[in-house]
Motif scaffolding. Structure first.
Motif, PDB file in Angstrom:
ATOM      1  N   ALA A  14       0.815  -1.216   0.000  1.00  0.00           N
ATOM      2  CA  ALA A  14       0.000   0.000   0.000  1.00  0.00           C
ATOM      3  C   ALA A  14       0.851   1.270   0.000  1.00  0.00           C
ATOM      4  O   ALA A  14       0.496   2.269  -0.641  1.00  0.00           O
ATOM      5  N   LEU A  15       1.974   1.248   0.696  1.00  0.00           N
ATOM      6  CA  LEU A  15       2.788   2.456   0.853  1.00  0.00           C
ATOM      7  C   LEU A  15       4.064   2.438   0.025  1.00  0.00           C
ATOM      8  O   LEU A  15       4.914   3.327   0.177  1.00  0.00           O
ATOM      9  N   TYR A  16       4.201   1.472  -0.865  1.00  0.00           N
ATOM     10  CA  TYR A  16       5.471   1.314  -1.573  1.00  0.00           C
ATOM     11  C   TYR A  16       5.859   2.523  -2.436  1.00  0.00           C
ATOM     12  O   TYR A  16       7.034   2.892  -2.462  1.00  0.00           O
ATOM     13  N   PRO A  17       4.941   3.163  -3.173  1.00  0.00           N
ATOM     14  CA  PRO A  17       5.353   4.348  -3.945  1.00  0.00           C
ATOM     15  C   PRO A  17       6.001   5.429  -3.088  1.00  0.00           C
ATOM     16  O   PRO A  17       6.960   6.086  -3.538  1.00  0.00           O
ATOM     17  N   LEU A  18       5.523   5.609  -1.869  1.00  0.00           N
ATOM     18  CA  LEU A  18       6.144   6.588  -0.979  1.00  0.00           C
ATOM     19  C   LEU A  18       7.544   6.148  -0.562  1.00  0.00           C
ATOM     20  O   LEU A  18       8.458   6.972  -0.434  1.00  0.00           O
ATOM     21  N   GLU A  19       7.709   4.836  -0.346  1.00  0.00           N
ATOM     22  CA  GLU A  19       9.035   4.320  -0.016  1.00  0.00           C
ATOM     23  C   GLU A  19      10.001   4.519  -1.181  1.00  0.00           C
ATOM     24  O   GLU A  19      11.174   4.872  -0.989  1.00  0.00           O
ATOM     25  N   LEU A  20       9.497   4.291  -2.387  1.00  0.00           N
ATOM     26  CA  LEU A  20      10.319   4.504  -3.576  1.00  0.00           C
ATOM     27  C   LEU A  20      10.720   5.970  -3.710  1.00  0.00           C
ATOM     28  O   LEU A  20      11.875   6.290  -4.002  1.00  0.00           O
ATOM     29  N   ALA A  21       9.753   6.860  -3.484  1.00  0.00           N
ATOM     30  CA  ALA A  21      10.052   8.295  -3.571  1.00  0.00           C
ATOM     31  C   ALA A  21      11.084   8.705  -2.534  1.00  0.00           C
ATOM     32  O   ALA A  21      11.974   9.521  -2.813  1.00  0.00           O
ATOM     33  N   ALA A  44       8.437   8.778 -16.731  1.00  0.00           N
ATOM     34  CA  ALA A  44       9.609   8.135 -17.322  1.00  0.00           C
ATOM     35  C   ALA A  44       9.505   6.610 -17.368  1.00  0.00           C
ATOM     36  O   ALA A  44       9.998   5.983 -18.312  1.00  0.00           O
ATOM     37  N   GLU A  45       8.863   6.018 -16.361  1.00  0.00           N
ATOM     38  CA  GLU A  45       8.874   4.558 -16.248  1.00  0.00           C
ATOM     39  C   GLU A  45       7.486   3.937 -16.244  1.00  0.00           C
ATOM     40  O   GLU A  45       7.367   2.709 -16.201  1.00  0.00           O
ATOM     41  N   GLY A  46       6.435   4.778 -16.281  1.00  0.00           N
ATOM     42  CA  GLY A  46       5.083   4.256 -16.240  1.00  0.00           C
ATOM     43  C   GLY A  46       4.631   3.964 -14.819  1.00  0.00           C
ATOM     44  O   GLY A  46       5.378   4.135 -13.854  1.00  0.00           O
ATOM     45  N   VAL A  47       3.380   3.493 -14.705  1.00  0.00           N
ATOM     46  CA  VAL A  47       2.832   3.183 -13.380  1.00  0.00           C
ATOM     47  C   VAL A  47       3.629   2.073 -12.713  1.00  0.00           C
ATOM     48  O   VAL A  47       3.854   2.080 -11.494  1.00  0.00           O
ATOM     49  N   LYS A  48       4.098   1.111 -13.501  1.00  0.00           N
ATOM     50  CA  LYS A  48       4.890   0.015 -12.935  1.00  0.00           C
ATOM     51  C   LYS A  48       6.189   0.517 -12.317  1.00  0.00           C
ATOM     52  O   LYS A  48       6.747  -0.115 -11.425  1.00  0.00           O
ATOM     53  N   GLY A  49       6.659   1.655 -12.807  1.00  0.00           N
ATOM     54  CA  GLY A  49       7.887   2.208 -12.246  1.00  0.00           C
ATOM     55  C   GLY A  49       7.748   2.612 -10.792  1.00  0.00           C
ATOM     56  O   GLY A  49       8.740   2.665 -10.062  1.00  0.00           O
ATOM     57  N   LEU A  50       6.504   2.910 -10.374  1.00  0.00           N
ATOM     58  CA  LEU A  50       6.273   3.272  -8.979  1.00  0.00           C
ATOM     59  C   LEU A  50       6.441   2.077  -8.043  1.00  0.00           C
ATOM     60  O   LEU A  50       6.462   2.245  -6.818  1.00  0.00           O
ATOM     61  N   TYR A  51       6.493   0.897  -8.626  1.00  0.00           N
ATOM     62  CA  TYR A  51       6.641  -0.327  -7.822  1.00  0.00           C
ATOM     63  C   TYR A  51       7.944  -1.059  -8.151  1.00  0.00           C
ATOM     64  O   TYR A  51       8.037  -2.273  -7.974  1.00  0.00           O
ATOM     65  N   THR A  52       8.937  -0.324  -8.613  1.00  0.00           N
ATOM     66  CA  THR A  52      10.253  -0.910  -8.880  1.00  0.00           C
ATOM     67  C   THR A  52      10.871  -1.422  -7.584  1.00  0.00           C
ATOM     68  O   THR A  52      10.999  -0.671  -6.616  1.00  0.00           O
ATOM     69  N   GLY A  53      11.240  -2.686  -7.565  1.00  0.00           N
ATOM     70  CA  GLY A  53      11.815  -3.290  -6.366  1.00  0.00           C
ATOM     71  C   GLY A  53      10.796  -3.817  -5.391  1.00  0.00           C
ATOM     72  O   GLY A  53      11.150  -4.185  -4.269  1.00  0.00           O
ATOM     73  N   LEU A  54       9.521  -3.870  -5.799  1.00  0.00           N
ATOM     74  CA  LEU A  54       8.477  -4.337  -4.884  1.00  0.00           C
ATOM     75  C   LEU A  54       8.667  -5.811  -4.520  1.00  0.00           C
ATOM     76  O   LEU A  54       8.461  -6.203  -3.366  1.00  0.00           O
ATOM     77  N   LYS A  55       9.059  -6.618  -5.493  1.00  0.00           N
ATOM     78  CA  LYS A  55       9.164  -8.058  -5.234  1.00  0.00           C
ATOM     79  C   LYS A  55      10.141  -8.375  -4.106  1.00  0.00           C
ATOM     80  O   LYS A  55       9.768  -9.069  -3.139  1.00  0.00           O
ATOM     81  N   PRO A  56      11.391  -7.897  -4.142  1.00  0.00           N
ATOM     82  CA  PRO A  56      12.272  -8.195  -3.003  1.00  0.00           C
ATOM     83  C   PRO A  56      11.813  -7.556  -1.700  1.00  0.00           C
ATOM     84  O   PRO A  56      12.076  -8.080  -0.614  1.00  0.00           O
ATOM     85  N   ARG A 119      18.525  -0.994  -3.902  1.00  0.00           N
ATOM     86  CA  ARG A 119      19.332  -0.781  -5.102  1.00  0.00           C
ATOM     87  C   ARG A 119      18.461  -0.779  -6.359  1.00  0.00           C
ATOM     88  O   ARG A 119      18.741  -0.028  -7.302  1.00  0.00           O
ATOM     89  N   MET A 120      17.431  -1.586  -6.356  1.00  0.00           N
ATOM     90  CA  MET A 120      16.533  -1.585  -7.512  1.00  0.00           C
ATOM     91  C   MET A 120      15.730  -0.288  -7.559  1.00  0.00           C
ATOM     92  O   MET A 120      15.427   0.230  -8.633  1.00  0.00           O
ATOM     93  N   GLN A 121      15.366   0.241  -6.403  1.00  0.00           N
ATOM     94  CA  GLN A 121      14.638   1.504  -6.360  1.00  0.00           C
ATOM     95  C   GLN A 121      15.477   2.633  -6.928  1.00  0.00           C
ATOM     96  O   GLN A 121      14.992   3.466  -7.703  1.00  0.00           O
TER      97      GLN A 121
END
Length: 231
Positions: A14-21, A44-56, A119-121
């Motif tokens: 739920a809060l991952y985009p804020l963590e990425l930012a 630059a990366e699309g909506v999926k870019g807001l969840y970069t590194g979500l899996k790990p 690192r992925m973020q």
């Protein structure tokens, strides 16, 4: 364990985009605040870019939360048995120590996955395209296995007091709410209000003979003598 893992995973997603930012803002100065950072990442990366590194991140939070909450319950139960007290009477200080041990154990297990997520973020789409396992293998090959625990000391400095305050507060609030719930229990209130009949404290509407007998017992006067109190 399951409840703690699912709770941690839900909050992470739920809060991952804020963590990425936050990660991007702390590593580059090309953004003007959180909203600008999120907007530029989306462009630059699309909506999926807001969840970069979500899996790990999710892979890390599942065992971390499960171990932290599960270990906390086990440690608290063990302390209650050793102290010979009910589990609900464990105080704030023991809960604080149990929480610190539990949080550090969970972080120790999950920290490598957190490093991968960070690192992925920061790397963005380039790092994301490599995949979690190939990316981890490349880091270990180039920097060694210890690189997966890089920064664990400052992370522990943050986690330990945070866990101590969180678990101690949780224990105090839980105990307080439990006491209030018991005090407001209708069955317990009704039981306390049921006073057994006591002939020595009869109301004014009681039978006169019984009242005379009660007065006689209180003053040590036999029933056959004149009672010291009037009916």
């Amino acid at each position: 364990l399951t409840a703690g893992a699912l709770a941690g995973a839900t909050s992470c997603v739920a809060l991952y985009p804020l963590e990425l930012a936050r990660s991007r803002l702390t590593t580059t100065g090309s953004y003007n605040g959180i909203l600008d950072c999120l907007r530029k990442i989306k462009q630059a990366e699309g909506v999926k870019g807001l969840y970069t590194g979500l899996k790990p991140s999710v892979m890390g939070i599942l065992p971390e939360a499960a171990i932290a909450y599960g270990c906390f319950d086990l440690l608290k139960q063990g302390y209650a048995r050793m102290a010979g007290i009910p589990e609900k009477e464990v105080g704030a200080m023991p809960a604080m120590v149990c929480g610190m041990i539990s949080a550090f154990t969970g972080q120790l297990v999950a920290y490598p996955l957190e490093v991968l997520a960070r690192r992925m973020q920061v790397g963005g789409a380039v790092q994301k395209s490599a995949g979690v396992i190939p990316f981890a293998a490349r880091i270990v090959r180039q920097e060694g296995l210890g690189s997966l625990y890089c920064g664990i000391v400052p992370a522990s400095v943050k986690v330990l007091p945070m866990a101590a305050i969180s678990f101690a507060t949780y224990e105090m609030v839980s105990t307080l709410l439990g006491s209030q719930a018991e005090a407001m229990d209708p069955e317990k209130v009704d039981t306390e209000q049921e006073v057994p009949e006591d002939d020595s404290k009869l109301s004014s509407t009681a039978h006169p003979a019984r009242l005379v007998a009660a007065c006689a017992r209180e003053t040590g006067v036999e029933r056959s003598s004149n009672p010291p109190c009037a009916v």
